[in-house]
Design an enzyme around this catalytic site. Structure first.
Site, PDB file in Angstrom:
ATOM      1  N   LYS A  33     -41.285 -42.594  -9.529  1.00  0.00           N
ATOM      2  CA  LYS A  33     -39.932 -43.143  -9.658  1.00  0.00           C
ATOM      3  C   LYS A  33     -39.817 -44.617  -9.258  1.00  0.00           C
ATOM      4  O   LYS A  33     -38.973 -45.337  -9.775  1.00  0.00           O
ATOM      5  CB  LYS A  33     -38.941 -42.336  -8.817  1.00  0.00           C
ATOM      6  CG  LYS A  33     -38.576 -41.003  -9.441  1.00  0.00           C
ATOM      7  CD  LYS A  33     -37.482 -40.328  -8.645  1.00  0.00           C
ATOM      8  CE  LYS A  33     -37.070 -39.036  -9.303  1.00  0.00           C
ATOM      9  NZ  LYS A  33     -35.889 -38.429  -8.699  1.00  0.00           N
ATOM     10  N   ASP A  87     -29.847 -39.846 -11.119  1.00  0.00           N
ATOM     11  CA  ASP A  87     -29.815 -38.973  -9.934  1.00  0.00           C
ATOM     12  C   ASP A  87     -28.490 -39.107  -9.178  1.00  0.00           C
ATOM     13  O   ASP A  87     -27.927 -38.124  -8.721  1.00  0.00           O
ATOM     14  CB  ASP A  87     -30.965 -39.323  -8.970  1.00  0.00           C
ATOM     15  CG  ASP A  87     -32.301 -38.778  -9.450  1.00  0.00           C
ATOM     16  OD1 ASP A  87     -32.310 -37.769 -10.175  1.00  0.00           O
ATOM     17  OD2 ASP A  87     -33.333 -39.384  -9.104  1.00  0.00           O
TER      18      ASP A  87
END
Ligand code: ATR
Length: 271
Positions: free
Chosen positions: A65, A101
């Site tokens: 990420k 997210d």
């Protein structure tokens, strides 16, 4: 046929293929979403592969990420601020990184009717997962207190994204509308990073761990009368927003939730 997928290491237990493929089927879209296990040293080649093969978009998970940032052509402001990418969109001539997210967190809270403007929210943990949580809580107008085993990390995160940082030992003094668990404590184990007594001082508890779905943290919170939100809601909502970005269509959120739940429960039975 459009191709999508998730890159991570490992990705064998990812619920994303089930979620996204169920959504593609439900809307009658031609496309397929696969799981691509990418070792950290193969990440640059994998990104080149997305371009070369014309893959429409990928979800990005641990441990890529943050490390994927330099290989992308463009980052949206949210991904830049959070410092992590969980979604790559192939725009044809360039790859753009974004982060859904935080929206997963925000939508999970909104659907539970949680209102945070001007209220206190406590975050346990200051790792990668905490960043999107803190960002979402700040965007919702909360006053954020971050408690972490390594207090310096909590303070740094608070400086970067807003809020205040404290050592985890001081959690006994915390209170607020919401408490969110973002550490790996409780993942496939019956442990919680906080003492049971603290839950009486919160109205809502959320865990980002979803294996098991009802973690020890959430069980104790529920027993103390908190409204609880499991980690699968966040997972599904971040995936639903990815689906919208990948396909341009609104995601069938409950179809995605059921598909993820089936795999999760099948996996638990299989153990
Ligand atoms: P992730 O990206 O999944 O958040 P991470 O960056 O390694 O993973 O962060 C893990 C988080 O869980 C950190 O907040 C970590 O605390 P430290 O910063 O002190 O390492 C927390 N954590 C992990 N194991 C823990 C434990 N046994 N007790 C308390 N906190 C723990």
């Amino acid at each position: 046929m459009r191709v999508f997928g998730i890159i991570g290491y490992p990705v064998g237990h990812s619920l994303s293929p089930a979620m996204h493929n169920a959504a593609l089927r439900a809307l009658g879209l031609e496309g397929v979403y696969g799981a691509f296990e990418v070792h950290p040293e193969d990440l640059p080649a994998a990104v080149a592969g997305i371009r070369a093969l014309g893959i429409g978009g990928v979800s990005v998970t641990v441990p890529h990420k943050e490390t994927i940032l330099p290989y992308l052509d463009e980052l949206d402001p949210v991904a830049r601020e959070i410092g992590a990418v969980n979604t790559v969109l192939n725009l044809g001539d360039r790859l753009k990184g974004t982060n859904t997210d935080w929206l997963g967190v925000k939508r999970s809270l909104e659907e539970a009717g949680v209102e945070l403007r001007g209220r206190k929210a406590v975050v346990i943990g200051a790792g990668g997962a905490a960043r999107a949580v803190v960002y979402a809580l700040r965007r919702m107008g909360a006053e954020v207190a971050i408690y972490n085993r390594t207090p310096e990390r909590a303070r740094r995160l608070a400086r970067e994204l807003g809020g205040r940082g404290y050592p985890l030992e001081e959690i006994g003094e915390a209170s607020g509308e919401l408490i969110v668990q973002t550490t790996s404590v409780g993942l496939e184990s019956w442990e919680s990073p906080v003492p049971e007594e603290i839950f009486s001082r919160f109205r809502v508890a959320m865990d980002i761990v979803y294996r098991p779905l009802r973690t020890r943290f959430l069980s104790q919170a529920e027993a103390a009368g908190c409204r609880v939100i499991d980690g699968l809601r966040m997972l599904v909502h971040q995936g639903a927003e990815q689906f919208r970005l990948f396909t341009g269509r609104e995601a069938p959120v409950e179809t995605m939730y059921q598909a993820a739940l089936e795999v999760l429960e099948g996996g638990e039975k299989g153990r």
